[in-house]
Design a protein around this motif. Structure first.
Motif, PDB file in Angstrom:
ATOM      1  N   THR A 199      -7.078   2.365   4.245  1.00 48.68           N
ATOM      2  CA  THR A 199      -8.289   2.087   5.280  1.00 48.68           C
ATOM      3  C   THR A 199      -9.067   1.182   4.584  1.00 48.68           C
ATOM      4  N   ARG A 200      -9.356   0.912   3.862  1.00 53.02           N
ATOM      5  CA  ARG A 200     -10.442   0.141   2.891  1.00 53.02           C
ATOM      6  C   ARG A 200      -9.873  -1.183   2.283  1.00 53.02           C
ATOM      7  N   SER A 201     -10.973  -1.917   2.088  1.00 55.58           N
ATOM      8  CA  SER A 201     -10.573  -3.326   1.186  1.00 55.58           C
ATOM      9  C   SER A 201     -10.252  -2.905  -0.054  1.00 55.58           C
ATOM     10  N   TYR A 202      -9.561  -3.953  -0.712  1.00 53.36           N
ATOM     11  CA  TYR A 202      -9.304  -3.875  -2.139  1.00 53.36           C
ATOM     12  C   TYR A 202     -10.707  -3.741  -3.015  1.00 53.36           C
ATOM     13  N   GLU A 203     -11.626  -4.202  -2.496  1.00 52.78           N
ATOM     14  CA  GLU A 203     -12.921  -4.174  -3.028  1.00 52.78           C
ATOM     15  C   GLU A 203     -13.604  -3.001  -3.159  1.00 52.78           C
ATOM     16  N   GLU A 204     -13.515  -2.271  -2.024  1.00 52.69           N
ATOM     17  CA  GLU A 204     -14.010  -0.961  -1.994  1.00 52.69           C
ATOM     18  C   GLU A 204     -13.314   0.004  -2.805  1.00 52.69           C
ATOM     19  N   GLN A 205     -11.784  -0.419  -2.943  1.00 50.45           N
ATOM     20  CA  GLN A 205     -11.107   0.611  -3.681  1.00 50.45           C
ATOM     21  C   GLN A 205     -11.408   0.477  -5.234  1.00 50.45           C
ATOM     22  N   GLN A 206     -11.684  -1.027  -5.461  1.00 48.38           N
ATOM     23  CA  GLN A 206     -12.008  -1.324  -6.924  1.00 48.38           C
ATOM     24  C   GLN A 206     -13.502  -0.692  -7.294  1.00 48.38           C
ATOM     25  N   ASN A 222       0.672  -1.134   0.079  1.00 45.85           N
ATOM     26  CA  ASN A 222      -0.140  -0.174  -0.181  1.00 45.85           C
ATOM     27  C   ASN A 222       0.891   1.248   0.039  1.00 45.85           C
TER      28      ASN A 222
END
Length: 195
Positions: free
Chosen positions: A141-148, A6
């Motif tokens: 701070t967030r999951s990879y899925e939220e970033q995606q 990250n």
């Protein structure tokens, strides 16, 4: 793609944000020319961005009036009226439900992270540098899925149009068109959307 941690991802996105939010100074150009960014360029080369890195190096090679030419290119690319430039605002490229959805997502994350726009620069919340700042917070701070989800809802639905528009402008260098192309390709690779 290499598994980037990250910190590496945030560093690269911060680099993009800085290049797209203000013009390069003589001092910054000197850092590029003296090799201070060679490790970043080597890293991006290893990720498969050879052509873009070569074009960046060519654009930043020592030449008379380089800072003035880059400043003129920055203004032409990003500061003129929308039909004359590739303004770096999401709202210039999206409309209807796509725009509403993206702006809602931006507002939600700006509120969540207590981010405010820079009033001294009169920068709206849908400027590319603000959007990258939100992405950097999400990486932290967030999951990879939220970033995606964020990049698909807020960034990649207009950035390819923005990058393409920069290539159609009559500029002195290919620096900014290459940076915008590299940003789009890096996002796709980072989020495994380049297949």
């Amino acid at each position: 793609m290499h598994n980037l941690n990250n910190d590496e991802r945030q560093f690269i996105y911060k680099w993009f944000s800085s290049l797209l939010s203000c013009e390069l100074t003589d001092k910054q150009i000197a850092h590029y020319q003296h090799g201070d960014f060679d490790s970043l360029f080597k890293f991006l080369n290893e990720l498969g961005f050879h052509h873009q890195i070569e074009r960046i190096k060519v654009a930043l090679a020592p030449q008379p009036y380089l800072q003035l030419e880059l400043a003129a290119d920055f203004a032409h690319c990003f500061l003129l009226e929308g039909s004359l430039s590739a303004i770096p605002y999401l709202s210039a490229y999206l409309e209807g439900k796509a725009l509403d959805s993206a702006l809602k997502e931006i507002d939600q994350w700006m509120l969540h992270y207590n981010l405010v726009v820079n009033r001294s620069h009169n920068e709206p919340s849908d400027h590319i540098s603000i959007l990258i700042s939100i992405l950097m917070k999400l990486i932290e701070t967030r999951s990879y899925e939220e970033q995606q989800y964020f990049i698909q809802t807020v960034l990649l639905n207009w950035l390819p149009l923005f990058a393409e528009k920069t290539t159609k402008l009559k500029l002195k260098t290919m620096f900014y068109p290459t940076i915008t192309e590299l940003l789009v390709e890096f996002l796709k690779k980072d989020f495994q959307l380049d297949k």
